[in-house]
Motif scaffolding. Structure first.
Motif, PDB file in Angstrom:
ATOM      1  N   MET A   1       0.842  -1.193   0.000  1.00 46.42           N
ATOM      2  CA  MET A   1       0.000   0.000   0.000  1.00 46.42           C
ATOM      3  C   MET A   1       0.882   1.249   0.000  1.00 46.42           C
ATOM      4  O   MET A   1       1.793   1.365   0.819  1.00 46.42           O
ATOM      5  N   SER A   2       0.629   2.192  -0.898  1.00 45.77           N
ATOM      6  CA  SER A   2       1.466   3.374  -1.020  1.00 45.77           C
ATOM      7  C   SER A   2       1.210   4.345   0.135  1.00 45.77           C
ATOM      8  O   SER A   2       0.190   4.274   0.833  1.00 45.77           O
ATOM      9  N   ALA A   3       2.178   5.267   0.315  1.00 44.60           N
ATOM     10  CA  ALA A   3       2.043   6.258   1.380  1.00 44.60           C
ATOM     11  C   ALA A   3       0.829   7.152   1.135  1.00 44.60           C
ATOM     12  O   ALA A   3       0.116   7.529   2.076  1.00 44.60           O
ATOM     13  N   LEU A   4       0.564   7.484  -0.135  1.00 45.38           N
ATOM     14  CA  LEU A   4      -0.584   8.328  -0.450  1.00 45.38           C
ATOM     15  C   LEU A   4      -1.890   7.626  -0.110  1.00 45.38           C
ATOM     16  O   LEU A   4      -2.818   8.240   0.433  1.00 45.38           O
ATOM     17  N   LYS A   6      -2.366   5.252   2.177  1.00 43.60           N
ATOM     18  CA  LYS A   6      -2.505   5.208   3.633  1.00 43.60           C
ATOM     19  C   LYS A   6      -2.922   6.561   4.180  1.00 43.60           C
ATOM     20  O   LYS A   6      -3.789   6.662   5.052  1.00 43.60           O
ATOM     21  N   MET A   7      -2.294   7.616   3.667  1.00 47.10           N
ATOM     22  CA  MET A   7      -2.616   8.958   4.152  1.00 47.10           C
ATOM     23  C   MET A   7      -4.053   9.334   3.799  1.00 47.10           C
ATOM     24  O   MET A   7      -4.753   9.974   4.587  1.00 47.10           O
ATOM     25  N   THR A   8      -4.506   8.931   2.616  1.00 52.93           N
ATOM     26  CA  THR A   8      -5.884   9.214   2.229  1.00 52.93           C
ATOM     27  C   THR A   8      -6.861   8.493   3.148  1.00 52.93           C
ATOM     28  O   THR A   8      -7.893   9.054   3.538  1.00 52.93           O
ATOM     29  N   GLN A   9      -6.548   7.257   3.501  1.00 46.60           N
ATOM     30  CA  GLN A   9      -7.404   6.515   4.419  1.00 46.60           C
ATOM     31  C   GLN A   9      -7.467   7.186   5.790  1.00 46.60           C
ATOM     32  O   GLN A   9      -8.539   7.288   6.404  1.00 46.60           O
ATOM     33  N   VAL A  10      -6.326   7.668   6.261  1.00 47.06           N
ATOM     34  CA  VAL A  10      -6.282   8.353   7.550  1.00 47.06           C
ATOM     35  C   VAL A  10      -7.102   9.637   7.508  1.00 47.06           C
ATOM     36  O   VAL A  10      -7.885   9.935   8.424  1.00 47.06           O
ATOM     37  N   ARG A  91       6.354  19.296  10.277  1.00 47.46           N
ATOM     38  CA  ARG A  91       6.930  18.007  10.711  1.00 47.46           C
ATOM     39  C   ARG A  91       7.015  17.032   9.549  1.00 47.46           C
ATOM     40  O   ARG A  91       7.968  16.254   9.454  1.00 47.46           O
ATOM     41  N   LEU A  92       6.018  17.063   8.670  1.00 49.26           N
ATOM     42  CA  LEU A  92       6.066  16.170   7.514  1.00 49.26           C
ATOM     43  C   LEU A  92       7.232  16.503   6.589  1.00 49.26           C
ATOM     44  O   LEU A  92       7.786  15.615   5.937  1.00 49.26           O
ATOM     45  N   LEU A 102       0.025  15.024   1.732  1.00 54.61           N
ATOM     46  CA  LEU A 102      -1.088  15.313   2.628  1.00 54.61           C
ATOM     47  C   LEU A 102      -2.100  16.208   1.931  1.00 54.61           C
ATOM     48  O   LEU A 102      -3.312  16.006   2.057  1.00 54.61           O
ATOM     49  N   LEU A 103      -1.608  17.182   1.183  1.00 57.05           N
ATOM     50  CA  LEU A 103      -2.497  18.055   0.432  1.00 57.05           C
ATOM     51  C   LEU A 103      -3.315  17.252  -0.569  1.00 57.05           C
ATOM     52  O   LEU A 103      -4.529  17.425  -0.684  1.00 57.05           O
ATOM     53  N   VAL A 104      -2.657  16.352  -1.298  1.00 54.88           N
ATOM     54  CA  VAL A 104      -3.349  15.529  -2.292  1.00 54.88           C
ATOM     55  C   VAL A 104      -4.355  14.605  -1.606  1.00 54.88           C
ATOM     56  O   VAL A 104      -5.480  14.425  -2.083  1.00 54.88           O
ATOM     57  N   ALA A 105      -3.961  14.029  -0.466  1.00 49.79           N
ATOM     58  CA  ALA A 105      -4.856  13.125   0.265  1.00 49.79           C
ATOM     59  C   ALA A 105      -6.107  13.863   0.731  1.00 49.79           C
ATOM     60  O   ALA A 105      -7.231  13.367   0.602  1.00 49.79           O
ATOM     61  N   GLN A 106      -5.926  15.062   1.270  1.00 46.54           N
ATOM     62  CA  GLN A 106      -7.063  15.850   1.723  1.00 46.54           C
ATOM     63  C   GLN A 106      -7.954  16.248   0.559  1.00 46.54           C
ATOM     64  O   GLN A 106      -9.184  16.239   0.658  1.00 46.54           O
ATOM     65  N   LEU A 107      -7.334  16.550  -0.573  1.00 45.40           N
ATOM     66  CA  LEU A 107      -8.106  16.899  -1.765  1.00 45.40           C
ATOM     67  C   LEU A 107      -8.912  15.702  -2.249  1.00 45.40           C
ATOM     68  O   LEU A 107     -10.088  15.839  -2.623  1.00 45.40           O
ATOM     69  N   LEU A 108      -8.318  14.514  -2.229  1.00 46.16           N
ATOM     70  CA  LEU A 108      -9.031  13.308  -2.655  1.00 46.16           C
ATOM     71  C   LEU A 108     -10.226  13.019  -1.757  1.00 46.16           C
ATOM     72  O   LEU A 108     -11.302  12.654  -2.233  1.00 46.16           O
ATOM     73  N   VAL A 109     -10.045  13.196  -0.451  1.00 45.35           N
ATOM     74  CA  VAL A 109     -11.149  12.972   0.489  1.00 45.35           C
ATOM     75  C   VAL A 109     -12.277  13.958   0.217  1.00 45.35           C
ATOM     76  O   VAL A 109     -13.468  13.599   0.208  1.00 45.35           O
ATOM     77  N   SER A 110     -11.921  15.217  -0.016  1.00 43.65           N
ATOM     78  CA  SER A 110     -12.935  16.232  -0.285  1.00 43.65           C
ATOM     79  C   SER A 110     -13.679  15.946  -1.582  1.00 43.65           C
ATOM     80  O   SER A 110     -14.907  16.077  -1.653  1.00 43.65           O
TER      81      SER A 110
END
Length: 247
Positions: A1-4, A6-10, A91-92, A102-110
């Motif tokens: 599972m890629s970092a993106l 996992k981050m999107t799931q979180v 920190r990231l 993180l920006l991409v993950a948040q955008l995908l969730v939205s």
């Protein structure tokens, strides 16, 4: 599972854990649709809208456009600015995971949230209120894509400059109200003066709403509406990328 992934799931879990965001996102547009849908005569053919019902001609497209605007201008920039305020992005930047993920993950969730709510509004409107489906599905899809791109581009620009989450929400809310007033949300576009009607077609929320209304009627949006959404998306995203601060 890629970092993106996992981050999107979180990010999705965090979004669902805060009950206020899903409740607002789902509740307000659906409430708008249902409340107006139960008013007498709103689901009757109206010559003012070419024989279509006011519910299909105005209320359903307005619910979709308003939901996209709320998500893009208030919730999305609030999360990013809060992460900057709390030092999460900083920190990231010192970890193997890039802050941009993180920006991409948040955008995908939205965007996923937006897709779910669009389907709910269309589905609930059809099943509960017998609202006709958009007659031009291709135009509807194009309007959703370009409207989402323009509104989220503006939201990203807000997130680029807002120092705190509270400031991002305030700026987004301050931008949302004039966009609603001039975009045909408070007053239907047919009732606006001609000059304000043209203004509505170049503002992101007004262009999105007008494009959705055209698609629901079976037409294609005007080149002005489509072009304005593309222009806003490109310009706002370019400025946001240029000036976005991770800390």
């Amino acid at each position: 599972m890629s970092a993106l992934t996992k981050m999107t799931q979180v990010e999705a879990k965090l979004f669902l854990r805060d009950a206020r965001a899903p409740a607002t996102l789902l509740g307000l547009p659906l409430a708008l649709l249902l409340v107006f849908g139960l008013m007498p005569g709103v689901n009757d053919p109206d010559p003012k809208y070419g024989g279509r019902t006011g519910l299909a001609a105005v209320i359903a497209p307005m619910s979709v456009a308003l939901m996209l605007a709320m998500l893009a201008l208030t919730m999305f920039p609030n999360v990013l600015a809060t992460y900057r305020e709390k030092g999460v992005l900083k920190r990231l930047s010192a970890s193997p995971v890039r802050p941009s993920r993180l920006l991409v993950a948040q955008l995908l969730v939205s965007l996923l949230s937006a897709a779910v709510v669009v389907l709910l509004i269309v589905g609930v409107g059809r099943l509960a209120l017998h609202v006709e489906l958009p007659r031009n599905l291709a135009a509807f899809a194009v309007s959703i894509l370009l409207g989402t791109a323009s509104l989220f581009g503006l939201g990203l620009l807000i997130a680029a400059f807002a120092p705190t989450g509270r400031a991002a929400s305030g700026i987004g809310g301050a931008a949302l109200f004039p966009l609603m007033a001039l975009g045909g949300v408070w007053v239907a576009r047919e009732q606006l003066p001609p000059l304000l009607g043209h203004v509505a077609d170049v503002l992101p929320l007004g262009a999105t709403l007008s494009s959705l209304r055209e698609a629901w009627a079976g037409n294609w949006p005007s080149p002005l509406q489509l072009g304005s959404m593309v222009l806003v998306a490109v310009v706002c995203t370019a400025f946001a990328a240029r000036f976005f601060r991770w800390e």
